[in-house]
Design a protein around this motif. Structure first.
Motif, short mmCIF file in Angstrom:
data_model
loop_
_atom_site.label_atom_id
_atom_site.label_comp_id
_atom_site.label_asym_id
_atom_site.label_seq_id
_atom_site.Cartn_x
_atom_site.Cartn_y
_atom_site.Cartn_z
N TYR A 158 0.83 -1.20 0.00
CA TYR A 158 0.00 0.00 0.00
C TYR A 158 0.87 1.25 0.00
O TYR A 158 0.62 2.20 -0.75
CB TYR A 158 -0.92 -0.01 1.23
N GLY A 159 1.89 1.28 0.85
CA GLY A 159 2.78 2.44 0.91
C GLY A 159 3.51 2.66 -0.41
O GLY A 159 3.66 3.80 -0.86
N GLY A 160 3.96 1.56 -1.05
CA GLY A 160 4.66 1.69 -2.32
C GLY A 160 3.76 2.22 -3.42
O GLY A 160 4.15 3.12 -4.19
N LEU A 161 2.53 1.70 -3.51
CA LEU A 161 1.59 2.19 -4.51
C LEU A 161 1.22 3.65 -4.26
O LEU A 161 1.12 4.45 -5.20
CB LEU A 161 0.33 1.32 -4.51
N SER A 162 1.03 3.98 -2.99
CA SER A 162 0.70 5.35 -2.62
C SER A 162 1.84 6.30 -3.01
O SER A 162 1.61 7.40 -3.54
CB SER A 162 0.42 5.45 -1.12
#
Length: 244
Positions: free
Chosen positions: A189-193
């Motif tokens: 999630y953090g990487g996509l964000s």
């Protein structure tokens, strides 16, 4: 209205004249003045955010009050929603000085408190790493966008895709609230964000160069500031999950 004939800036090396970006129909001096104004406002916002965040992190009674008492929890919720509430009057008064700057200050300080509370539960090493990564990415993408705009590239097409990606992130964050996911899912999630807000930095910088009008400096500053803060939070999420 500006003269539709393009104002050109001199190229001292070649002796010719070239616009700030292709099909430019305004004075480069005016656009550069506008760009400097936006980055000055964003710089002040970031410094204010760093100052407020540092106070929240170092002064333990603030975090204790906001996280362990009923009144503090109500204040915490208010701080979370205050930036969104402030955007409503800001959308009406964004051209009225000094009310627009006052509302922008309230928006920045309330968001800074939220960022500070997030960092309060994170190690100093992780925060420093996130700050360095954010600075490097923002500077790199900004320079790239100015370089690309100079050569005629246009990133306006990114708007619908980025908006759709943000909607996916919002839904995913709600899922995590009610159904906590594992460490790997948090890092994904953090990487996509982070990728989404990297795209927004390019998109909003391109709009700053080409599309924002001179009375929209508040919105231009808010857009870039939110892009940077959200990128920082995304990188912080990745690093924090990896550190645990």
């Amino acid at each position: 209205m500006w003269n539709q004939q393009p104002f050109l800036k001199p190229d001292l090396e070649s002796g010719s004249y070239e616009p700030l970006y292709p099909i430019m129909s305004e004075s480069p001096e005016l656009r550069w003045s506008f760009i400097r104004k936006i980055y000055s406002i964003v710089a002040v916002q970031l410094l204010l955010t760093a100052a407020v965040g540092a106070i929240v992190i170092t002064y333990d009674p603030i975090v204790t009050f906001l996280t362990t008492t009923n009144g503090g929890f109500a204040c915490y919720i208010l701080l979370i929603i205050a930036p969104f509430i402030t955007l409503c009057p800001l959308s009406y008064y964004y051209q009225r000085h000094p009310v627009n700057y006052l509302l922008l200050g309230i928006f920045t300080i309330s968001l800074a408190f939220a960022v500070g509370l997030t960092c309060a539960f994170t190690s100093g090493k992780v925060i420093l790493e996130a700050v360095i990564l954010t600075a490097v990415v923002v500077v790199s993408l900004t320079l790239f966008t100015f370089w690309a705009a100079k050569r005629g590239y246009d990133f306006n097409f990114l708007g619908p895709f980025l908006f759709g990606a943000v909607m996916v992130l919002v839904v995913f964050s709600f899922i995590q609230v009610f159904f906590p996911l594992g460490k790997t899912s948090v890092m994904i999630y953090g990487g996509l964000s982070a990728l989404v807000f990297c795209g927004y930095i390019v998109y909003d910088t391109d709009n700053l160069i080409k599309r924002y009008t001179y009375d929209e400096y508040i919105w231009a500053a808010v857009a870039l500031y939110l892009d940077i803060i959200n990128l920082f939070i995304s990188l912080l999420t990745i690093l924090q999950a990896a550190d645990n």
